[in-house]
Design a protein around this motif. Sequence first.
Motif, PDB file in Angstrom:
ATOM      1  N   GLN A   1      -5.984  14.205   0.567  1.00 47.76           N
ATOM      2  CA  GLN A   1      -7.010  14.225  -0.481  1.00 47.76           C
ATOM      3  C   GLN A   1      -6.485  13.808  -1.860  1.00 47.76           C
ATOM      4  O   GLN A   1      -7.246  13.770  -2.824  1.00 47.76           O
ATOM      5  N   GLU A   2      -5.216  13.478  -1.942  1.00 42.50           N
ATOM      6  CA  GLU A   2      -4.661  13.027  -3.221  1.00 42.50           C
ATOM      7  C   GLU A   2      -5.207  11.649  -3.569  1.00 42.50           C
ATOM      8  O   GLU A   2      -5.405  10.808  -2.689  1.00 42.50           O
TER       9      GLU A   2
ATOM     10  N   GLU B   1      -8.685   0.145  -8.630  1.00 42.57           N
ATOM     11  CA  GLU B   1      -9.529   1.226  -8.101  1.00 42.57           C
ATOM     12  C   GLU B   1      -8.657   2.384  -7.646  1.00 42.57           C
ATOM     13  O   GLU B   1      -7.461   2.226  -7.406  1.00 42.57           O
ATOM     14  N   THR B   2      -9.301   3.524  -7.488  1.00 40.14           N
ATOM     15  CA  THR B   2      -8.635   4.716  -6.986  1.00 40.14           C
ATOM     16  C   THR B   2      -9.242   5.087  -5.638  1.00 40.14           C
ATOM     17  O   THR B   2     -10.455   5.012  -5.449  1.00 40.14           O
ATOM     18  N   PHE B   3      -8.378   5.471  -4.699  1.00 37.84           N
ATOM     19  CA  PHE B   3      -8.798   5.861  -3.354  1.00 37.84           C
ATOM     20  C   PHE B   3      -8.083   7.148  -2.961  1.00 37.84           C
ATOM     21  O   PHE B   3      -7.099   7.541  -3.592  1.00 37.84           O
TER      22      PHE B   3
ATOM     23  N   VAL C   1      -6.375   5.361   2.527  1.00 39.21           N
ATOM     24  CA  VAL C   1      -5.428   4.249   2.377  1.00 39.21           C
ATOM     25  C   VAL C   1      -4.516   4.167   3.597  1.00 39.21           C
ATOM     26  O   VAL C   1      -4.313   3.087   4.154  1.00 39.21           O
ATOM     27  N   ILE C   2      -3.987   5.297   4.029  1.00 38.51           N
ATOM     28  CA  ILE C   2      -3.056   5.281   5.161  1.00 38.51           C
ATOM     29  C   ILE C   2      -3.757   4.767   6.420  1.00 38.51           C
ATOM     30  O   ILE C   2      -3.183   4.007   7.198  1.00 38.51           O
ATOM     31  N   ARG C   3      -4.995   5.131   6.610  1.00 35.91           N
ATOM     32  CA  ARG C   3      -5.754   4.645   7.773  1.00 35.91           C
ATOM     33  C   ARG C   3      -6.078   3.157   7.647  1.00 35.91           C
ATOM     34  O   ARG C   3      -6.087   2.429   8.631  1.00 35.91           O
TER      35      ARG C   3
ATOM     36  N   TRP D   1       0.830  -1.216   0.000  1.00 29.63           N
ATOM     37  CA  TRP D   1       0.000   0.000   0.000  1.00 29.63           C
ATOM     38  C   TRP D   1       0.863   1.263   0.000  1.00 29.63           C
ATOM     39  O   TRP D   1       0.554   2.231  -0.699  1.00 29.63           O
ATOM     40  N   ILE D   2       1.927   1.253   0.781  1.00 31.13           N
ATOM     41  CA  ILE D   2       2.784   2.448   0.838  1.00 31.13           C
ATOM     42  C   ILE D   2       3.488   2.653  -0.497  1.00 31.13           C
ATOM     43  O   ILE D   2       3.606   3.793  -0.972  1.00 31.13           O
TER      44      ILE D   2
END
Length: 153
Positions: free
Chosen positions: A99-100, A109-111, A116-118, A52-53
């Motif tokens: 918000q990026e 998909e886009t988030f 994502v970090i949470r 994810w990172i």
Amino acid sequence: MIHLFQYNWQIRDEWFTLCEQLPERELRKERVGGPGSILYTLFHIVEVEHSWICAMQGKPDIPIHFENYQSLEAVKKLSDSLRLDSEPYLLDWSENIEQEQVYISWLEETFLKGEVIRHVIAHETHHIGQLSIWTRELGIEPVSVHFVGRNLM
């Protein structure tokens, strides 16, 4: 956000230490209610965080295969190495990044990076709970998950 990652890393390191006392068969035993064994769950936590990172940094998703990390020591070394790769990015985290948009290739998909970090933080916490249950079943006191008293802030 960095304090929650530092918390997760501290807890993870304590789990690696606790697991050193477990016999190999207990580390590899398939368990109910999680991704598999204790060893695989620790690997899974590390691999998912890294994926994810990397996605948030725009790096390609290069799979890390469990077959290459078949010991507690190997998974710990992987964790340490990937943490060094991720930490500079997390240290530069700011509200502007929240918000990026980020494209996640394996989900197509886009988030928002903030969600994502949470997700990454919550993912590890979820699996630490599973490890806690499994070690209690073995008669071992799990790692304390208290944030307070860890001198992270």
